[in-house]
Design a protein around this motif. Sequence first.
Motif, PDB file in Angstrom:
ATOM      1  N   MET A 102       0.915  -1.162  -0.426  1.00  0.00           N
ATOM      2  CA  MET A 102      -0.390   0.050   0.309  1.00  0.00           C
ATOM      3  C   MET A 102       0.847   0.991  -0.082  1.00  0.00           C
ATOM      4  O   MET A 102       1.435   1.462   0.387  1.00  0.00           O
ATOM      5  CB  MET A 102      -0.726  -0.210   1.223  1.00  0.00           C
ATOM      6  CG  MET A 102      -1.953   1.166   1.107  1.00  0.00           C
ATOM      7  SD  MET A 102      -2.733   0.960   3.143  1.00  0.00           S
ATOM      8  CE  MET A 102      -3.574   2.547   2.452  1.00  0.00           C
ATOM      9  N   ALA A 103       0.822   2.050  -0.984  1.00  0.00           N
ATOM     10  CA  ALA A 103       1.277   3.437  -1.515  1.00  0.00           C
ATOM     11  C   ALA A 103       0.866   4.624   0.182  1.00  0.00           C
ATOM     12  O   ALA A 103       0.078   4.705   0.794  1.00  0.00           O
ATOM     13  CB  ALA A 103       0.856   4.313  -1.897  1.00  0.00           C
ATOM     14  N   LYS A 104       2.480   4.745   0.659  1.00  0.00           N
ATOM     15  CA  LYS A 104       2.255   5.642   1.584  1.00  0.00           C
ATOM     16  C   LYS A 104       2.213   6.888   1.125  1.00  0.00           C
ATOM     17  O   LYS A 104       1.871   7.813   2.498  1.00  0.00           O
ATOM     18  CB  LYS A 104       4.017   5.371   2.732  1.00  0.00           C
ATOM     19  CG  LYS A 104       4.573   3.439   3.237  1.00  0.00           C
ATOM     20  CD  LYS A 104       5.210   3.728   3.575  1.00  0.00           C
ATOM     21  CE  LYS A 104       6.065   2.393   4.406  1.00  0.00           C
ATOM     22  NZ  LYS A 104       7.106   2.565   5.162  1.00  0.00           N
ATOM     23  N   ILE A 105       2.674   7.562   0.166  1.00  0.00           N
ATOM     24  CA  ILE A 105       2.967   8.971  -0.037  1.00  0.00           C
ATOM     25  C   ILE A 105       1.209   9.470  -0.343  1.00  0.00           C
ATOM     26  O   ILE A 105       0.630   7.866  -1.738  1.00  0.00           O
ATOM     27  CB  ILE A 105       3.061   9.233  -1.447  1.00  0.00           C
ATOM     28  CG1 ILE A 105       5.119   8.958  -0.562  1.00  0.00           C
ATOM     29  CG2 ILE A 105       3.156  10.570  -1.738  1.00  0.00           C
ATOM     30  CD1 ILE A 105       6.145   9.690  -1.554  1.00  0.00           C
ATOM     31  N   ARG A 106       0.222  10.089  -0.405  1.00  0.00           N
ATOM     32  CA  ARG A 106      -1.252  10.466  -0.495  1.00  0.00           C
ATOM     33  C   ARG A 106      -1.350  11.940  -0.781  1.00  0.00           C
ATOM     34  O   ARG A 106      -0.210  12.657   0.084  1.00  0.00           O
ATOM     35  CB  ARG A 106      -1.735   9.736   0.653  1.00  0.00           C
ATOM     36  CG  ARG A 106      -2.037   8.489   0.931  1.00  0.00           C
ATOM     37  CD  ARG A 106      -3.037   7.816   2.845  1.00  0.00           C
ATOM     38  NE  ARG A 106      -2.357   9.119   3.542  1.00  0.00           N
ATOM     39  CZ  ARG A 106      -3.273   8.975   5.084  1.00  0.00           C
ATOM     40  NH1 ARG A 106      -3.983   8.511   4.512  1.00  0.00           N
ATOM     41  NH2 ARG A 106      -2.329   9.691   5.988  1.00  0.00           N
ATOM     42  N   ILE A 107      -2.144  11.705  -1.783  1.00  0.00           N
ATOM     43  CA  ILE A 107      -2.412  13.190  -1.787  1.00  0.00           C
ATOM     44  C   ILE A 107      -3.369  14.248  -1.000  1.00  0.00           C
ATOM     45  O   ILE A 107      -4.115  13.491  -1.078  1.00  0.00           O
ATOM     46  CB  ILE A 107      -2.427  13.619  -4.004  1.00  0.00           C
ATOM     47  CG1 ILE A 107      -2.231  13.244  -4.294  1.00  0.00           C
ATOM     48  CG2 ILE A 107      -3.054  15.424  -4.249  1.00  0.00           C
ATOM     49  CD1 ILE A 107      -0.528  13.656  -4.677  1.00  0.00           C
ATOM     50  N   LEU A 108      -3.374  15.288  -0.928  1.00  0.00           N
ATOM     51  CA  LEU A 108      -4.077  15.824   0.881  1.00  0.00           C
ATOM     52  C   LEU A 108      -5.361  16.423  -0.007  1.00  0.00           C
ATOM     53  O   LEU A 108      -5.724  16.640  -1.498  1.00  0.00           O
ATOM     54  CB  LEU A 108      -3.087  16.817   0.732  1.00  0.00           C
ATOM     55  CG  LEU A 108      -1.972  16.227   2.020  1.00  0.00           C
ATOM     56  CD1 LEU A 108      -1.353  17.918   2.821  1.00  0.00           C
ATOM     57  CD2 LEU A 108      -1.952  15.386   2.989  1.00  0.00           C
TER      58      LEU A 108
END
Length: 624
Positions: free
Chosen positions: A1-7
Motif C-alpha cells: 500500500m502506498a505511503k504517499i497520498r495526495i492531500l
Amino acid sequence: MAKIRILPELLANRIAAGEVVERPASVVKELLENSLDAGADRIEVEIEGGGTRLIRVLDNGSGMDEDDVLLSFERHGTSKIHESHDLVAINTLGFRGEAIPSIASVSKMTITSRTEQSPLGTMVVFDYGQLQKVHETGCSRGTVIEVRNLFARTPARKKFLRTARTEIGHIDENLKNYALASPATSFTLKIDGRETLRLDHGHDLEDRLRSILNYRDQFIPVGNPGKKSKGRCLHGFLIPPEHTSAGLCRMRLFINGRAIRDRLMSHAVFEGLRGFLLKGRSPGGYLHLRIPAEEVDVNVHPAKHEVRFRNSGDIHQFIKQSVEAAMRLHQQTLQAAIFPARRANPLAPLHLDSSDTATRQQLTFYTEPDPVEQSTVEEPSRETYPHRQPEPRRQRHCTDLSATQPIAPGAQSQVSSPGPVADFSENSRHIQKTDIQVIGQYKNLYIFCQAGDQLLVIDQHAAHERLLYEQFRKQYIGGRVSSQTLMFPESLELSPSQCLLVENNKEELSRMGFAITEFGGATYVISAVPALAGQCRASEIFLDVLDSCGSSGSTDLRGGKLENILATMACKAAVKSGDGLSPEEIKALLDKMAEAELFSHCPHGRPVLKSFSDAEIQKWFHRT
C-alpha cells in the motif's frame, strides 16, 4: 500500500493558510494588495472583535464578473501571472493566487463584486472552504470582501493570537504602510463601528506622512522622485536625527509600492546617517525605492515581507549615498538659514570612483582639494580653531587667530591666552562675517547668539569636535594626517594586547599622525602626535586611540572602526566644557561652521545647535 497520498483540497488550503494567514492583519494585507492591484482609489476597511469577528474591505476597483469570482477561490488562480517569465519581473502586489482560497478555508467568506460593464454584480459565499451559494445582486462597481469568524474552526491558531488591541495595532500598521505606498488612494479604517483613521487622496505624501507619524516638525527630503540612475529612483523623507528616539523607530521602507522589512536597506540608511545618529537611536521616516522589477525578487517569502536584490551591493551603496547627499543638502539649508551672509560655496556631489582604493570606498571620504604634503616632520595645520583654556598640570596649547603655528606642550608659547571672561557688548557685531550677533557664553560651554529673530544656542565642544573630525578625515584620505613632533617625547607602558595592536597597525598609526617606537619590553616612546590634537597629552590620546581599535589585532576599516578612532581624536582635541572663549575665538568657530560641509552634529551624533523662534519664546512667557 502506498505511503504517499495526495492531500484533500480543503486540507491543502488550510496548510497554505498557515503560511499566508498568520493573523487578522495578514488577511487585511492580502485584501488591500488585491484592491490596489485592481486600480482602486478608495478603500474602506472595517474591523470588529480585533479582526476575528469581522474584516470587511470595500474598494472601487475594476471588480470581477461571476466566472472570475469563482476562479479566485481556486488554488493558484490569479490574473497577474501568465507564464514562467512573468516571475522574473513581478509588477503587482499580489500574484501567488493563494490568498483568497487560504482565507476562505479558515473563515466564513463573502465576495460581492461588479465590473463597469455589468448591470448586476455577483455574490459568492464560502463557509470554511465549502461553497454555499452564488447569485446575482445589485451593487456598486468594485469589490466588497467580508471575512467572519476567522480561525473559529482552527482553535490551535486562534489561541496564539494576542489581545484585540494588539491585533488592531498590526492592522492599523498595515493600512498606514499601504497608505504611504499609494498616496493617490484614500483609506478609511473603522474599528467596532468607530472611524479611527481617514486619509484622503487630496493630501500630498508629506502631509500624509505627518499625519501617520504624528510628527509636526520639518522633514529632511531624500532623493528626487523624477530623477533616475540606472533605472533606480529613491525618494522619501527622514526625521532629523536629533528628533529620533531609542529602539526601533518609525522607519518605513518600500520597494515598487510594496511595504517590506529589509536589513540591507535599513543598514544602508544607518550608514548614510553615520555621524548624525546618537548611539542607540534609530532613523525614522519614509523611503521608497523604485527599481526595475527584474532586479528584485519578491517571491522569497510567503507573506512577501522580504525581498532579495540581484545586485545587493549596488543597491546598498545607492541608498547610502542618497541619504548622505540628503544630509549634506540639509547642511546647506541650515547654513542658509543661520548664516545668510555666507558666500556661496557649492558642494561637490558625493561620488565614489570605482578605481578608488578600498579605504576610499569604505570610508566615503570627500576629496581633499590640496593633498597633504608628507615629510619627515609634518607641518602643523594652520587652520584657525579655538583651543582650550590653561589646565592645572600643563600649559595651554592654543592657535592664534592670525594663523600662528600651534605651540607644542613643553615649548614656550608667545601667544597670550585670553581671559576667562570675554566682553561681547562691543565686539559681537563687528567680529562676525555673518549677521549673527553673539550674546555671550553660558557656563563656558554654550554660545548664545541672535540670528535674525531666532535665539541660537551652540554647544562649543560638539561644534569644534565636528570641525576637527572633518579635518582629520580629509587629511587621512589625502594620504597622511599632519603630525607635530614633541619637544619632550613621552614613554608609556602597554599591556600585551595593546602591544599587539601597535605592532599590527604601525602603518595605520603613522598615517594617523603618530610616531611611536619600541623602547624595550612593553615600553614605547611617542615622539609625534596629530597636529590638530597637539594640545592633548600624547599618552592620553594615544591610549584612547588604542581603546577605539578594540582587541581584534587590526584596524578594520569596513566596520567603521576608523571613523570611531578619528572621532576619538577629534573629541580629545576639541574645546571642552569650562573653556572660556574670547570673541575672536568664537568668531573663528562660527566662521568655520559657516563654511563647513557638515556641521550640525558631532561625530557621535549629538546636535551642535538648537534654535528657538521668537514665537516660541513669547509663548514661554505668555506674550502671545
